[in-house]
Design a protein around this motif. Sequence first.
Motif, PDB file in Angstrom:
ATOM      1  N   UNK A 164      48.186  -4.746  18.608  1.00  0.00           N
ATOM      2  CA  UNK A 164      47.172  -4.772  19.664  1.00  0.00           C
ATOM      3  C   UNK A 164      46.125  -3.675  19.477  1.00  0.00           C
ATOM      4  N   UNK A 165      46.520  -2.545  18.925  1.00  0.00           N
ATOM      5  CA  UNK A 165      45.544  -1.493  18.623  1.00  0.00           C
ATOM      6  C   UNK A 165      44.566  -1.982  17.561  1.00  0.00           C
ATOM      7  N   UNK A 166      45.094  -2.624  16.516  1.00  0.00           N
ATOM      8  CA  UNK A 166      44.221  -3.184  15.474  1.00  0.00           C
ATOM      9  C   UNK A 166      43.297  -4.239  16.084  1.00  0.00           C
ATOM     10  N   UNK A 167      43.828  -5.077  16.968  1.00  0.00           N
ATOM     11  CA  UNK A 167      43.010  -6.084  17.641  1.00  0.00           C
ATOM     12  C   UNK A 167      41.889  -5.427  18.444  1.00  0.00           C
ATOM     13  N   UNK A 168      42.217  -4.371  19.187  1.00  0.00           N
ATOM     14  CA  UNK A 168      41.202  -3.672  19.979  1.00  0.00           C
ATOM     15  C   UNK A 168      40.128  -3.046  19.110  1.00  0.00           C
ATOM     16  N   UNK A 185      33.071  -1.165  23.624  1.00  0.00           N
ATOM     17  CA  UNK A 185      33.917  -1.081  22.433  1.00  0.00           C
ATOM     18  C   UNK A 185      35.041  -0.071  22.652  1.00  0.00           C
ATOM     19  N   UNK A 186      34.714   1.083  23.202  1.00  0.00           N
ATOM     20  CA  UNK A 186      35.735   2.098  23.479  1.00  0.00           C
ATOM     21  C   UNK A 186      36.743   1.554  24.494  1.00  0.00           C
ATOM     22  N   UNK A 187      36.232   0.885  25.506  1.00  0.00           N
ATOM     23  CA  UNK A 187      37.094   0.274  26.505  1.00  0.00           C
ATOM     24  C   UNK A 187      38.025  -0.753  25.857  1.00  0.00           C
ATOM     25  N   UNK A 188      37.490  -1.520  24.922  1.00  0.00           N
ATOM     26  CA  UNK A 188      38.285  -2.520  24.199  1.00  0.00           C
ATOM     27  C   UNK A 188      39.456  -1.871  23.467  1.00  0.00           C
ATOM     28  N   UNK A 189      39.193  -0.764  22.821  1.00  0.00           N
ATOM     29  CA  UNK A 189      40.224  -0.071  22.050  1.00  0.00           C
ATOM     30  C   UNK A 189      41.339   0.449  22.961  1.00  0.00           C
ATOM     31  N   UNK A 190      40.991   0.825  24.178  1.00  0.00           N
ATOM     32  CA  UNK A 190      41.979   1.370  25.112  1.00  0.00           C
ATOM     33  C   UNK A 190      42.686   0.258  25.895  1.00  0.00           C
ATOM     34  N   UNK A 232      47.031  -1.921  26.085  1.00  0.00           N
ATOM     35  CA  UNK A 232      47.725  -1.831  27.377  1.00  0.00           C
ATOM     36  C   UNK A 232      47.957  -3.227  27.947  1.00  0.00           C
ATOM     37  N   UNK A 233      46.895  -4.033  27.983  1.00  0.00           N
ATOM     38  CA  UNK A 233      47.021  -5.387  28.520  1.00  0.00           C
ATOM     39  C   UNK A 233      47.897  -6.261  27.620  1.00  0.00           C
ATOM     40  N   UNK A 234      47.858  -6.011  26.329  1.00  0.00           N
ATOM     41  CA  UNK A 234      48.700  -6.764  25.408  1.00  0.00           C
ATOM     42  C   UNK A 234      50.178  -6.552  25.695  1.00  0.00           C
ATOM     43  N   UNK A 235      50.574  -5.308  25.886  1.00  0.00           N
ATOM     44  CA  UNK A 235      51.984  -5.006  26.167  1.00  0.00           C
ATOM     45  C   UNK A 235      52.392  -5.573  27.528  1.00  0.00           C
ATOM     46  N   UNK A 236      51.538  -5.400  28.533  1.00  0.00           N
ATOM     47  CA  UNK A 236      51.837  -5.970  29.853  1.00  0.00           C
ATOM     48  C   UNK A 236      51.956  -7.486  29.741  1.00  0.00           C
ATOM     49  N   UNK A 237      51.040  -8.089  28.982  1.00  0.00           N
ATOM     50  CA  UNK A 237      51.045  -9.538  28.795  1.00  0.00           C
ATOM     51  C   UNK A 237      52.312 -10.040  28.130  1.00  0.00           C
TER      52      UNK A 237
END
Length: 176
Positions: free
Chosen positions: A18-22, A61-66, A70-75
């Motif tokens: 998810x970090x790579x995706x962000x 973009x910065x928001x995307x990286x953060x 987080x949303x990926x793990x919650x998801x």
Amino acid sequence: MSTEGGYGEPLKFALVNFIVLGIGSAIISILYNLIGFNLMNNAFLMGGSTTMATEFTIMGAISNIIVTPIMGIIGLFIVGAILFILFKIVGGSGSYEGTVRILSYSSAVSLLAWIPLVGILAGLYGLYLDIIGGKFVHNISTARSAIAVLIPIVLLIILVVILAAVIAAFVFGMSP
């Protein structure tokens, strides 16, 4: 893939994906802005500032990286609960932990999901991985696993079509 062993390792694996995706999504959004595909880049036509548009894109973009990790793990946990219930409905015998592990490891497609057009193929491969993982973890046939994995997607498509129809009826109903 082991069906037991805790959430730690699978979640670490998914977090990296998810970090790579962000990061990838952030790079793509910045590139689109630089090339001129972003509508905000043309803000000067509406009396705005291109500097403001660029800052908006960089903040996004910065928001995307953060936000993406987080949303990926919650998801993973939310979708895992939904799929766990659906696997049980179609006769599955696996655990919730096993279902979350499936989703965690199939998140590997996120490494390519941010690439335009390639992301579509990666998403389809991710569905395939979820179906095969469900078959293994829940001891059911491929067909039953496919039904469990695809039901939420079909329901989402139906919901979007209904919502679009309601919006269209509202918009066209308002015209003289």
